[in-house]
Design a protein around this motif. Structure first.
Motif, mmCIF file in Angstrom:
data_model
loop_
_atom_site.group_PDB
_atom_site.id
_atom_site.type_symbol
_atom_site.label_atom_id
_atom_site.label_comp_id
_atom_site.label_asym_id
_atom_site.label_seq_id
_atom_site.Cartn_x
_atom_site.Cartn_y
_atom_site.Cartn_z
ATOM 1 N N GLY A 308 20.766 23.670 58.038
ATOM 2 C CA GLY A 308 22.212 23.894 58.006
ATOM 3 C C GLY A 308 22.910 23.111 56.912
ATOM 4 N N ASN A 309 22.154 22.307 56.125
ATOM 5 C CA ASN A 309 22.821 21.468 55.111
ATOM 6 C C ASN A 309 23.463 22.306 54.005
ATOM 7 O OD1 ASN A 309 20.317 22.145 53.923
ATOM 8 N ND2 ASN A 309 20.112 20.180 52.881
ATOM 9 N N VAL A 310 22.783 23.413 53.584
ATOM 10 C CA VAL A 310 23.343 24.261 52.522
ATOM 11 C C VAL A 310 24.625 24.942 53.001
ATOM 12 C CG1 VAL A 310 22.941 26.363 51.163
ATOM 13 C CG2 VAL A 310 21.163 24.613 51.301
ATOM 14 N N GLN A 311 24.580 25.467 54.242
ATOM 15 C CA GLN A 311 25.786 26.134 54.781
ATOM 16 C C GLN A 311 26.945 25.146 54.931
ATOM 17 O OE1 GLN A 311 22.681 26.515 55.986
ATOM 18 N NE2 GLN A 311 22.336 28.650 55.430
ATOM 19 N N LEU A 312 26.628 23.890 55.260
ATOM 20 C CA LEU A 312 27.679 22.869 55.374
ATOM 21 C C LEU A 312 28.316 22.621 54.000
ATOM 22 C CD1 LEU A 312 29.276 20.733 56.889
ATOM 23 C CD2 LEU A 312 27.317 19.193 56.719
ATOM 24 N N GLY A 313 27.466 22.488 52.972
ATOM 25 C CA GLY A 313 27.990 22.300 51.613
ATOM 26 C C GLY A 313 28.844 23.487 51.179
ATOM 27 N N GLU A 314 28.357 24.709 51.490
ATOM 28 C CA GLU A 314 29.107 25.919 51.116
ATOM 29 C C GLU A 314 30.434 26.010 51.881
ATOM 30 O OE1 GLU A 314 25.359 28.801 49.821
ATOM 31 O OE2 GLU A 314 26.212 29.028 51.824
ATOM 32 N N THR A 315 30.447 25.527 53.115
ATOM 33 C CA THR A 315 31.696 25.528 53.894
ATOM 34 C C THR A 315 32.738 24.638 53.223
ATOM 35 O OG1 THR A 315 30.459 25.861 55.955
ATOM 36 C CG2 THR A 315 32.716 25.059 56.167
ATOM 37 N N LEU A 316 32.313 23.470 52.750
ATOM 38 C CA LEU A 316 33.253 22.556 52.077
ATOM 39 C C LEU A 316 33.838 23.208 50.828
ATOM 40 C CD1 LEU A 316 31.301 19.174 52.388
ATOM 41 C CD2 LEU A 316 33.185 20.010 53.816
ATOM 42 N N ALA A 317 33.029 24.084 50.173
ATOM 43 C CA ALA A 317 33.499 24.763 48.954
ATOM 44 C C ALA A 317 34.316 26.015 49.273
ATOM 45 C CB ALA A 317 32.303 25.136 48.088
ATOM 46 N N GLY A 318 34.490 26.309 50.561
ATOM 47 C CA GLY A 318 35.340 27.438 50.954
ATOM 48 C C GLY A 318 34.618 28.749 51.169
ATOM 49 N N LEU A 319 33.261 28.753 51.134
ATOM 50 C CA LEU A 319 32.520 30.020 51.250
ATOM 51 C C LEU A 319 32.359 30.493 52.690
ATOM 52 C CD1 LEU A 319 29.680 29.459 48.613
ATOM 53 C CD2 LEU A 319 31.709 30.843 48.366
ATOM 54 N N HIS A 320 32.450 29.587 53.670
ATOM 55 C CA HIS A 320 32.365 29.990 55.080
ATOM 56 C C HIS A 320 33.564 29.412 55.817
ATOM 57 C CE1 HIS A 320 28.201 30.927 54.135
ATOM 58 N NE2 HIS A 320 27.956 29.659 53.849
ATOM 59 N N ARG A 321 34.016 30.125 56.855
ATOM 60 C CA ARG A 321 35.094 29.575 57.694
ATOM 61 C C ARG A 321 34.474 29.016 58.969
ATOM 62 N NH1 ARG A 321 40.041 32.965 57.955
ATOM 63 N NH2 ARG A 321 40.657 31.515 56.331
#
Length: 523
Positions: A308-321
């Motif tokens: 889940g580390n990649v999805q967490l990083g992508e969330t910070l960049a606005g890619l996931h809500r």
């Protein structure tokens, strides 16, 4: 006692290979020879000539000089696709299977010629027979994949196995693997290596191109090093330790290969964090994450593919809500799930895949480097070319991007230099927080060092960076590292962690009570 089996010559032998593109010397008097059943590594920094050699070994380019032989026979004429396919195949870092087709359709693409009936009319393709032949082919090479499955539903590892089976079905006994482990987790790499060893026993030879030097030692018996378009050394892997290998790749003694950055930890332990994440959750990926990063600090987020580390990083960049939780930068809340909101809040982003998310290949270095700051390049929404070029020149100098000039199409650059352009673009906005996902994926040692140096510089300038990676080299530049496993932070380490402790945490071999190494928590 002498082995009675006949001694076979090399499956492939290239000698005296030179290739120029305009003024650029891509290869100069290069050579390589691979024996049947051998796993042979080809290593070298980006721009060393590896890609050019692969394009010649696979018939995509003709060499300007030199000879190329397969099993002692001259290479087929360029353009004779069937003849090339029966001798060599390349499994690229970017998959060539077609996502919308089934496994069976991919295996027999351009090969399922319709039969003629006795009347002379074409008989339609028998899909049932095609699926059955695909099943037999996969079984023959021990690939456990459903022939009716859509390729887009396969894992990266399964796609690679399908590509290898397809190559072998053409009769090729020499397969080039270009960075095959770049997108696999530890278990996937283990299974890939098992499969390759099995095929080696059947006489299949592999040319293994990788920047993961540890894998070269695990898989290969022989290694060839290229540097500056030339052949430097070929030796048994057992005779070349890692230091000697790195020296051959860089042309420097070990003193010169020390990283230019150091984990000095200039983090300000007091005062408010620049990044503050509380209770962040994204269904199926991570749960209830708390995370802070202070000015001057580089924080690592370590974890394997399913952590889940990649999805967490992508969330910070606005890619996931996220479903729950808050993110704030410099004390101000960030609207989650929106890339422009993350950018406006001061979050710079280096995505995992520069080819898909990172670059516009047909555009120039200058245009790619300034995509995030077009509002600063001229009045009233106009973009002044002179300002774009000046901005890009500064970036090219700051990050030492090797390019003929700002107007060069970014596609013409080596992988490491393309990645520097992606980082240049993320830094163009002077973000408070830089989120970099696997920033050195698929680049050589020297580029790795300067990319990590650029990330370290962000923190040394009083801002903060988050490196999301499973690459230990990426994480060494961090002041502290949080290890994630199955969506949760399970351990935290200060700089100076041991490889085995961090890997154990990333592989889930430790509970959430794992001691923080020399760490009086300010987390």
């Amino acid at each position: 006692m002498a082995d009675p089996s006949p001694v076979r010559g090399p499956v492939v032998e290239a000698d005296g290979i030179s290739k120029r593109f305009g003024a650029t010397v891509a290869l100069s008097d290069a050579r390589i020879s691979v024996a049947p059943g051998e796993a042979h590594a080809l290593v070298g920094r980006n721009g060393a000539g590896k890609s050019t050699l692969v394009s010649i070994l696979t018939g995509l380019q003709n060499p300007d000089t030199g000879t190329l032989r397969f099993d002692g026979e001259p290479a087929p004429a360029r353009g004779d696709t069937d003849a090339w396919r029966s001798r060599v195949a390349c499994v690229y870092q970017r998959s060539t299977v077609i996502p919308a087709l089934t496994v069976a359709e991919n295996l027999f693409l351009n090969r399922h010629r319709p039969d003629r009936q006795s009347s002379g009319a074409l008989r339609p393709i028998s899909w049932k027979r095609l699926r059955s032949r695909a099943g037999e082919l996969l079984a023959e090479y021990g690939v456990d994949v459903d022939p009716t499955a859509r390729a887009e539903d396969l894992t990266v590892e399964q796609r690679q196995f399908v590509e290898i089976a397809r190559a072998l079905s053409f009769g090729a006994r020499f397969i080039i693997l270009d960075e095959p482990t770049a997108k696999l987790d530890a278990r996937g790499i283990g299974r890939l290596f098992e499969k390759l060893h099995e095929l080696q026993r059947q006489g299949v030879a592999f040319l293994f191109i990788s920047h993961h030097l540890q894998e070269v030692y695990e898989l290969c018996s022989t290694v060839t090093v290229y540097r500056d378009a030339r052949h430097i050394v070929t030796a048994p892997v057992a005779d070349l330790d890692q230091q000697a290998l790195v020296e051959a790749m860089t042309g420097e003694t070990s003193r010169g290969t020390e990283p230019s950055w150091s984990v000095t930890g200039r983090a300000l332990p007091e005062g408010p964090p620049l990044l503050d994440v509380t209770g962040l959750s994204l269904a199926g990926h991570y749960h209830d994450i708390d995370l802070t990063a202070r000015p001057g600090e580089v924080v690592g987020l370590a974890g394997a593919a399913a952590s889940g580390n990649v999805q967490l990083g992508e969330t910070l960049a606005g890619l996931h809500r996220p479903q729950a939780g808050t993110v704030s930068v410099a004390g101000r809340p960030v609207r989650t799930g929106k890339v422009p909101a993350a950018l406006a809040a001061g979050i710079g982003f280096v995505p995992e895949d520069r080819h898909v998310q990172g670059l516009v290949p047909q555009r120039s270095v200058a245009e790619n480097a300034t995509l995030t700051v077009t509002d600063q390049l001229g009045p009233f929404g106009t973009v002044l070319p002179s300002r774009t070029r000046a901005f890009a020149r500064r970036m090219i100098d700051d990050l030492d991007i090797k390019t003929p000039g700002p107007a060069t199409p970014v596609a013409a650059l080596s992988g490491g230099n393309q990645q520097k352009v992606v980082i240049a673009r993320a830094l163009a906005t002077r973000p408070h927080v830089l989120v970099a996902i696997r920033p050195t994926n698929g680049v050589d040692i020297k580029s790795k060092e300067s990319l990590l140096g650029a990330v370290r510089q962000v923190a040394d300038d009083g801002r903060t960076a988050l490196i999301v990676s499973d690459e230990l080299d990426d994480l060494r530049v961090c002041d502290r590292v949080l290890a994630m496993f199955h969506g949760r932070v399970v351990a935290e380490f200060d700089a100076g962690w041991s490889d085995e402790h961090l890997v154990a945490a990333m592989e889930g071999m430790t509970g959430p009570t794992h001691p923080k190494e020399n760490h009086d928590s300010h987390h």
